[in-house]
Each structure stands twice: as structure tokens, then as C-alpha cells.
Design an enzyme around this catalytic site. Structure first.
Site, mmCIF file in Angstrom:
data_model
loop_
_atom_site.group_PDB
_atom_site.id
_atom_site.type_symbol
_atom_site.label_atom_id
_atom_site.label_comp_id
_atom_site.label_asym_id
_atom_site.label_seq_id
_atom_site.Cartn_x
_atom_site.Cartn_y
_atom_site.Cartn_z
ATOM 1 N N LYS A 17 0.858 -1.377 0.059
ATOM 2 C CA LYS A 17 -0.131 0.042 -0.059
ATOM 3 C C LYS A 17 0.840 1.279 -0.005
ATOM 4 O O LYS A 17 0.492 2.230 -0.912
ATOM 5 C CB LYS A 17 -0.799 -0.078 1.276
ATOM 6 C CG LYS A 17 -1.506 1.205 1.528
ATOM 7 C CD LYS A 17 -2.589 1.542 0.578
ATOM 8 C CE LYS A 17 -2.954 3.066 0.599
ATOM 9 N NZ LYS A 17 -4.052 3.493 -0.292
ATOM 10 N N CYS A 29 -3.006 11.398 1.895
ATOM 11 C CA CYS A 29 -2.172 10.013 1.483
ATOM 12 C C CYS A 29 -0.993 10.193 0.936
ATOM 13 O O CYS A 29 0.032 9.827 1.448
ATOM 14 C CB CYS A 29 -3.224 9.032 0.570
ATOM 15 S SG CYS A 29 -4.775 9.030 1.274
HETATM 16 N N1 SAJ Z 1 -1.070 15.477 -8.221
HETATM 17 C C1 SAJ Z 1 -0.086 16.123 -9.285
HETATM 18 N N2 SAJ Z 1 -0.004 15.556 -10.497
HETATM 19 C C2 SAJ Z 1 -0.697 14.400 -11.066
HETATM 20 C C3 SAJ Z 1 -1.347 13.868 -9.975
HETATM 21 C C4 SAJ Z 1 -1.789 14.319 -8.605
HETATM 22 O O1 SAJ Z 1 0.418 17.300 -8.761
HETATM 23 O O2 SAJ Z 1 -0.375 14.039 -12.002
HETATM 24 C C5 SAJ Z 1 -1.504 16.067 -6.998
HETATM 25 C C6 SAJ Z 1 -3.028 16.239 -6.891
HETATM 26 O O3 SAJ Z 1 -3.466 17.479 -7.581
HETATM 27 C C7 SAJ Z 1 -3.296 16.309 -5.443
HETATM 28 C C8 SAJ Z 1 -2.405 14.906 -5.053
HETATM 29 O O4 SAJ Z 1 -1.308 14.827 -6.094
HETATM 30 O O5 SAJ Z 1 -2.717 17.231 -4.657
HETATM 31 C C9 SAJ Z 1 -2.618 13.584 -4.750
HETATM 32 O O6 SAJ Z 1 -3.953 13.219 -5.589
HETATM 33 P P1 SAJ Z 1 -3.887 11.926 -6.313
HETATM 34 O O7 SAJ Z 1 -5.065 12.129 -7.240
HETATM 35 O O8 SAJ Z 1 -2.698 11.533 -7.049
HETATM 36 O O9 SAJ Z 1 -4.190 10.957 -5.015
HETATM 37 P P2 SAJ Z 1 -5.256 10.777 -3.851
HETATM 38 O O10 SAJ Z 1 -4.130 11.257 -2.680
HETATM 39 O O11 SAJ Z 1 -6.426 11.511 -4.172
HETATM 40 O O12 SAJ Z 1 -5.185 9.286 -3.856
HETATM 41 C C10 SAJ Z 1 -4.187 8.538 -3.804
HETATM 42 C C11 SAJ Z 1 -4.544 7.183 -4.682
HETATM 43 N N3 SAJ Z 1 -3.240 6.468 -4.731
HETATM 44 C C12 SAJ Z 1 -2.540 5.928 -6.062
HETATM 45 O O13 SAJ Z 1 -3.055 6.600 -7.166
HETATM 46 C C13 SAJ Z 1 -1.357 5.246 -5.969
HETATM 47 C C14 SAJ Z 1 -5.447 6.348 -4.328
HETATM 48 O O14 SAJ Z 1 -5.504 5.214 -5.272
HETATM 49 C C15 SAJ Z 1 -5.421 5.747 -2.875
HETATM 50 O O15 SAJ Z 1 -6.222 5.022 -2.498
HETATM 51 C C16 SAJ Z 1 -5.333 7.202 -2.086
HETATM 52 O O16 SAJ Z 1 -4.220 7.811 -2.333
HETATM 53 C C17 SAJ Z 1 -5.043 6.648 -0.498
HETATM 54 O O17 SAJ Z 1 -6.291 6.690 0.116
HETATM 55 O O18 SAJ Z 1 -4.069 6.165 -0.115
#
Ligand code: SAJ
Length: 445
Positions: A201, A255
Site C-alpha cells: 500500500k 495520503c
Molecule cells: N497530483 C499532481 N500531479 C498528478 C497527479 C496528482 O500534482 O499528475 C497531485 C494532486 O493535485 C493532489 C495530489 O497529487 O494534490 C494527490 O492526488 P492523487 O489524485 O494523486 O491521489 P489521492 O491522494 O487523491 O489518492 C491516492 C491514490 N493512490 C494512487 O493512485 C497510488 C488512491 O488510489 C489511494 O487509495 C489514496 O491515495 C489513498 O487513500 O491512499
């Protein structure tokens, strides 16, 4: 099965509802009485509309009850927060306390599942210890770690369709946990031991953090090289084995900025890449704030409008939002700030009621979050209420030509050259001074 779910937050609640709709008899308990009351009173505390509908449906079947105490059950699922403490170390006190809280209701052979994201080894070190402290023989119950994987914004769909890792302390524990999740998971499930499941995870979120850090580092480099990072990344991603994520103003949420610390904390000397990635992402708000300072030097009375307060697009959650830090940095430098977000809740400062309120008399606007609602902002209308004509786009969503036509000097993260207002009488593309302007827009749209 009769199931008790502890912690009715963004994972515990939809999981409880799914289990109920999957035919189990579910009792949901949250230590916060306000959460319990809100759920009983129509679930208005639930931000994601589909989750709210799911929960109301489950409550209507009477298979999901919001309970005022921990009820005995065949299976217990612990979904409590695991934040970082002030010293950056994981705070596992909620896991410890929740385990102790269920101990009195446990019978031999019960299944106890930890869903919260935790550092590798937590079931052995924290859950087993808490059970022993409470006088329960950990070998008399079935312990498992089955981490959630759902993305906020698509929780209901992903709860059903994502594959799952089922970590059992014994093969029997993994088998029973698999049977329980099979009541709603439509994807494959993979059995392993608890510590591997805990590690997997955290690896998943660390992978994403490192990938975004690469994108962010490339964005900063491209600003130096006067190359368009968005175009360069899109072209690199045409390679069948390259998939770089998007740069942005920082990595928020509860996360991705937290979980890599669980690995770094396990051994700081063996996790340099992970720690560096974290630092690269953590300094993005400083970079955005610095670009604003360069464009609009701080002087008394200068106002910056920040668009977006949640941690990412189209979710209401504001935890660890990059806007928080950008706002702080700007105010430290003497700017007045005004923040507008039609979706966010729980932001630390009051938000403006309307977009116009935020933009009125602003010297610059900064698009921090790429909410759908922001993609249709009319630059001409913005120009009518703003004092200045500077726009900073940290997500690459504002159309260069459109904003230039309204007289804006648009600066996009990862792109040094910016759209210039067209010359009087000219009708050409604002990207005309960029040899590949047309290619850029084709690829990124
Ligand atoms: N972000 C970027 N660039 C990107 C993608 C995201 O800057 O290309 C930023 C977003 O704006 C945000 C942050 O990253 O601020 C996190 O967003 P996210 O959409 O990447 O992730 P979370 O935190 O919403 O959800 C993640 C997910 N993990 C993965 O994709 C590996 C989700 O599947 C998990 O279940 C979740 O964390 C968790 O609960 O652990």
C-alpha cells in the site's frame, strides 16, 4: 456476516455501506458523536455525492446501522486515521486505541481487519501488542491487513472495481477476509502476509509521489531551459514504456504526502530517493509563490486571488492543500489574498462567496486547482473586476489565446515563455512567437 466497522470517515463509511448492500449485517461506529448524528440525519457531512447516495441506500435497507457503541460481530474492520505526528513520525495511536476499544467485544475466531494505511510491521507491532495489553490472545483471533486503494472522486466505482491485496497473519485469516470482501469487490484479490500488504500500500502512494516529483522537477528545469514541460512530457509519454504524471503547485491530500514518510521513517539512510521526491513536491508551493513575487513585486495593498482551496480537482477535501501553503507564503510577504473555491470545505481560512469577490481589485490571479468549474472562467469578465492583468496557471488549463486576447499576461507552471497580449489590430495566435505553439495546444487539449 455480522460486521462492525470502526471509523466512519472517507473509507470506513463507504466500505460499511458496500458491505451492507452486499448482504452483510453491518454496524458502523465512529468515536465522534457529531459524525454519527450527521449520518443519521441524512448524511449531509458526506462530500462525495455518490458516496452519500450509497450510504443512504444502505441505511434504508436496515442492513447498515449507525451505532453508539462497538457491537459484537464476526468481523471488525478498523478504518481510523494514521496521520504524521508533529515530528514527522507516523502517529499510530488511533490504531492502538481502536484495537483496544474492540478488544472487549472480541470472541475467539473473530476476524479483525486493519484497513488504515500504516507503516510496514504495524499489525505485528501495534495491533498484536494492543490486543495483548487488553488481555486478548492475538493467536485466538484472525488478523488481517486489507488496505484500501480508492481514489477520492471515484470512491464508489473503485471500491468495486479495484483489485485488492489481502494480507493475512495466517492463511486462514486471509481466506476469511477474502470471503468478506468478495461480497462487494468485483476484481481480483491477492493473498499475502500482513507486512507485505502494509508495504505494498505504501509503495503504491510512494510511486505516485516520486513520479509527480519527476514531473515537477522537469517543470522547473523547463522553465530554465525555456521549453514547454507539458509538451515535453506529453511527447515523452508517447513512448510505450513512459508514463510521467503532471506537474502542479504541490502534492496534497491525506495520503500521498504522508505515506512516503512511513518508508523513510523505517530507515532514513536507505530511502534517499523517496525523501528527495518528497522535498521536491513539498517545495512546489514556494516555487509558485516565488513566481508571483517576481511578476507582482510585493507592495502594500497588493492583492492576489487564489482559485481553488481543495487538495485536487473536483473534491471538497482541503487537507494538506497546496493552496494553504501558497496563501501562507504570500501573506508572509505582505500580500492580501482572497481565495475562491466552489467545491472545497474545511479550509483553514474563510473563502470568498463568489469568484468576483475574489477577483475584485486583484493584481493577479493564480489558478491552483483545476476544478471543472474553473475551465470556463471568462477572462474578459475577470479583466473587468481585476486591477492587474497577471494570471498564473499552475495546472495548464487556461487557454493562452483567450487570456491573451483579454489582455492578460498568462504564465503557466513549467513554461517560461508566456502568451503576450496581441499587438493592437493583430488577430494572430498569442503563441506566434513559439515555433511549436500549435503542437503544444494539439497535444495538451
Ligand atoms: N497530483 C499532481 N500531479 C498528478 C497527479 C496528482 O500534482 O499528475 C497531485 C494532486 O493535485 C493532489 C495530489 O497529487 O494534490 C494527490 O492526488 P492523487 O489524485 O494523486 O491521489 P489521492 O491522494 O487523491 O489518492 C491516492 C491514490 N493512490 C494512487 O493512485 C497510488 C488512491 O488510489 C489511494 O487509495 C489514496 O491515495 C489513498 O487513500 O491512499
Amino acid at each position: 456476516m455480522k460486521v462492525t466497522v470502526l471509523g466512519l470517515g472517507y473509507i470506513g463509511l463507504p466500505t460499511a455501506a458496500m458491505l451492507a448492500l452486499g448482504g452483510n449485517d453491518v454496524s458502523g461506529f465512529d468515536v465522534n458523536p457529531k459524525v454519527r448524528e450527521a449520518l443519521r440525519g441524512g448524511a449531509d457531512n458526506v462530500g462525495e455525492a455518490e458516496v452519500k447516495r450509497l450510504v443512504l441506500d444502505a441505511i434504508e435497507t436496515s442492513r447498515l446501522r449507525i451505532a453508539d457503541r462497538i457491537e459484537p460481530a464476526d468481523a471488525f474492520i478498523i478504518c481510523v486515521p494514521t496521520p504524521n505526528a508533529a515530528d514527522g513520525r507516523p502517529n499510530l495511536s488511533y490504531v492502538h486505541d481502536a484495537t483496544k476499544a474492540i478488544a472487549g467485544s472480541l470472541a475467539p475466531g473473530n476476524l479483525v481487519i486493519l484497513e488504515s494505511t500504516v507503516p510496514p510491521g504495524t499489525v505485528e507491532r501495534v495491533v498484536v501488542t494492543a490486543l495483548r495489553e487488553a488481555g486478548v490472545d492475538p493467536d485466538a483471533v484472525l488478523l488481517a491487513h486489507c488496505p484500501e486503494r480508492v481514489i477520492p472522486g471515484a470512491i464508489v466505482r473503485e471500491l468495486k472495481s479495484n483489485s485488492r491485496i489481502i494480507g493475512g497473519r495466517t492463511p486462514q485469516a486471509a481466506k476469511r477476509a477474502h470471503e468478506l470482501y468478495a461480497s462487494f469487490v468485483e476484481a481480483e484479490m491477492f493473498a499475502t502476509d500482513c507486512t507485505t500488504a502494509e508495504l505494498v500500500k505504501v509503495i503504491e502512494n510512494t510511486f505516485r509521489d516520486v513520479n509527480i516529483a519527476l514531473a515537477n522537477e522537469l517543470a522547473l528545469l523547463c522553465e530554465e531551459l525555456d521549453v514547454d514541460a507539458w509538451e515535453a512530457i506529453a511527447l515523452a509519454n508517447k513512448h510505450p514504456r513512459v508514463n510521467i504524471l503532471n506537474p502542479g503547485p504541490g502534492v496534497g491530500g491525506h495520503c500521498i504526502p504522508i505515506d512516503p514518510h512511513f518508508l523513510a521513517d523505517a530507515n532514513p539512510f536507505l530511502t534517499e530517493l523517496i525523501q528527495t521526491a518528497r522535498r521536491v513536491n513539498a517545495r512546489m508551493p514556494n516555487h509558485v509563490a516565488r513566481r508571483i513575487r517576481e511578476l507582482v513585486p510585493p507592495k502594500p495593498g497588493r492583492k492576489i486571488a487564489l482559485l481553488g482551496a481543495s487538495y485536487k480537482a473536483n473534491v471538497d477535501d482541503s487537507r494538506e492543500s497546496p493552496t494553504e501553503r501558497i496563501d501562507e507564503l504570500l501573506r508572509e510577504h505582505g500580500y492580501a489574498t482572497a481565495i475562491y473555491d466552489p467545491v472545497a470545505s474545511g479550509f483553514s481560512r474563510p473563502l470568498c462567496a463568489t469568484l468576483d469577490d475574489a477577483l475584485r481589485d486583484a493584481d493577479a490571479l493564480v489558478l491552483v486547482v483545476d476544478h471543472d468549474a474553473f475551465k470556463s472562467i471568462d477572462p474578459a469578465a475577470a479583466a473587468r473586476v481585476m486591477r492587474g492583468r497577471i494570471a498564473v496557471d499552475a495546472r495548464n488549463v487556461l487557454g493562452a489565446d483567450e487570456w491573451a486576447a483579454a489582455g492578460f499576461d498568462l504564465h503557466t507552471l513549467g513554461r517560461k515563455a508566456h502568451a503576450k497580449p496581441p499587438l493592437p489590430g493583430a488577430n494572430g495566435s498569442s503563441n506566434a512567437d513559439r515555433p511549436h505553439g500549435a503542437v503544444v495546444s494539439n497535444i495538451t487539449q
